[in-house]
Structures are given as C-alpha cells and as structure tokens.
Design a protein around this motif. Structure first.
Motif, short mmCIF file in Angstrom:
data_model
loop_
_atom_site.label_atom_id
_atom_site.label_comp_id
_atom_site.label_asym_id
_atom_site.label_seq_id
_atom_site.Cartn_x
_atom_site.Cartn_y
_atom_site.Cartn_z
N ALA A 34 0.81 -1.22 0.00
CA ALA A 34 0.00 0.00 0.00
C ALA A 34 0.84 1.27 0.00
O ALA A 34 0.30 2.37 0.01
N SER A 35 2.17 1.12 -0.01
CA SER A 35 3.05 2.29 0.02
C SER A 35 4.40 1.90 -0.54
O SER A 35 4.73 0.71 -0.68
N GLY A 36 5.21 2.92 -0.82
CA GLY A 36 6.56 2.66 -1.29
C GLY A 36 7.39 1.93 -0.26
O GLY A 36 8.14 1.00 -0.58
N GLU A 37 7.26 2.34 1.01
CA GLU A 37 8.02 1.69 2.07
C GLU A 37 7.66 0.21 2.18
O GLU A 37 8.53 -0.65 2.33
N GLN A 38 6.37 -0.08 2.10
CA GLN A 38 5.92 -1.47 2.21
C GLN A 38 6.42 -2.29 1.01
O GLN A 38 6.80 -3.45 1.16
N ALA A 39 6.43 -1.68 -0.16
CA ALA A 39 6.91 -2.38 -1.34
C ALA A 39 8.37 -2.78 -1.18
O ALA A 39 8.77 -3.91 -1.48
N LEU A 40 9.19 -1.86 -0.67
CA LEU A 40 10.61 -2.16 -0.47
C LEU A 40 10.81 -3.26 0.57
O LEU A 40 11.72 -4.08 0.45
N ALA A 41 9.93 -3.27 1.57
CA ALA A 41 10.04 -4.30 2.61
C ALA A 41 9.61 -5.67 2.09
O ALA A 41 10.12 -6.70 2.54
N LEU A 42 8.69 -5.70 1.13
CA LEU A 42 8.13 -6.96 0.65
C LEU A 42 8.90 -7.57 -0.51
O LEU A 42 8.79 -8.78 -0.76
#
Length: 209
Positions: A34-42
């Motif tokens: 749902a966000s850029g930060e979450q994408a990088l974490a996933l």
C-alpha cells in the motif's frame, strides 16, 4: 510464470487489479503493498519479476520507491500504473528507472502486454504516453540548434563559408576584422574536426545550414 508485486494505496483498486491479472495466463500476483516503504520491505520475500507501481501514495511516493527498488534489485522491472499523464510525472518515473508507464483505465490486454513486455526487458508505454514522448523529443530536436558545439557567431560564419565567401568577404558582411574572422574559422575547424573549408562546407550542408 511472471510474478507481480502490486503497489497502490487503494485496496479496492489492488483487488480489482489482482483479479484481472490473476485471470491472465502465465501471470501470478505474488503480493500487494500500500506504500513505497511497504513495497521495499516486501520485494525480497515476494521475489517479483515485475512491480506495478502507483506514483501518488502516502509516505514514500512511487518515484522514490522506483529509484530505490531498481537500485537495490536491478533484476526487477518497474512499470508505473498511474492516473498522472503529465510530462513531469512520466519523465520523473523514467529517470528513476521505470521500464514502462501505463495509465489507469487501460484495457486488460494492454495491462497484460505491459507486464509481459517488462518481464522480457522491453520498455512499454500506453499509446497516449508514447505519442506524447515522441512529440516531446521531436520538439526538443527541432528546438536544438544545428551543430550545438558551435557558438551562434561560429554557426553564422560557417553558414557564410558554406556560401563560398572568403574571409575578407565574411568580415565585410558581418562588420568584423579579418583577424576575428580567421580566429572564428579556425575555432570552427577545430570543433568540427575538419581540415579545410571543403570539409567544413560538407558538415554545414549535412547540418542544414
């Protein structure tokens, strides 16, 4: 099988996109963010081949996330999927490393093709975006002067050389001293890497002067 990571802050849009892409042969939605930060974490866990990235999200936006993702995971292809079709958004995404740019509202076939093309290493754009990019670069090409390595005065003198004027004639035409004209002609020869007036005239004609 092409693995996809969906990145968009609207859960309803992600759900619709997941359903659409999951029905396509050879495509698997590995995860959602749902966000850029979450994408990088996933991305490490999801191991996507292609990331479909929205641009406008709370926190880290799509451009910053694309830049980080393509730097840290260069094998992953990012395709922007956005409502924004302005030049600034498109070129910011391209500079960040996106491999394509597709507008939200694109038909299923276009979305599927964009995923497949990105996975194969191709660049892919919505027709409207591709047309605008073509027009943008065509306009830039028209606006750039011929032989940009030359100054305006040097181009002016080269054009007169191409008319077979001698240095004294050029000096008289432009109201310059013959020494100044000789210096400009020498500078033109050096910048164009030509040995004589004949070669300079050929370069001038090739450039449309």
């Amino acid at each position: 099988m092409i693995r996809i990571l969906l990145v968009d802050d609207h859960a309803g849009f992600r759900a619709g996109l997941r359903a659409l892409l999951s029905a396509a042969e050879g495509i698997e939605v590995a995860d959602e963010a749902a966000s850029g930060e979450q994408a990088l974490a996933l991305v490490g866990r999801a191991q996507p081949d292609v990331v479909l990235m929205d641009l406008t999200m709370p926190g880290m936006g799509g451009v910053a996330a694309t830049e980080r993702l393509t730097r840290d995971h260069p094998h992953v292809r990012v395709v922007v999927l956005s409502m924004s079709d302005d030049d600034d958004s498109v070129f910011a995404a391209m500079r960040a490393g996106a491999r394509g740019y597709v507008l939200k509202g694109a038909r299923k076939a276009e979305l599927v093709r964009s995923v497949q093309a990105a996975a194969e290493g191709e660049a892919i754009f919505s027709p409207a975006i591709a047309a605008r990019m073509t027009a943008y670069f065509a306009e830039r090409e028209r606006s750039e002067p011929a032989l940009p390595e030359l100054t305006r005065r040097e181009r002016e003198i080269l054009a007169l050389v191409a008319e077979h004027l001698t240095n004294p004639q050029i000096a008289a035409r432009l109201g310059l001293s013959q020494k100044t004209v000789r210096n400009h002609v020498s500078a033109v020869f050096a910048k164009l890497q030509v040995a004589d007036r004949a070669q300079a005239i050929m370069r001038a004609r090739e450039a449309g002067l």
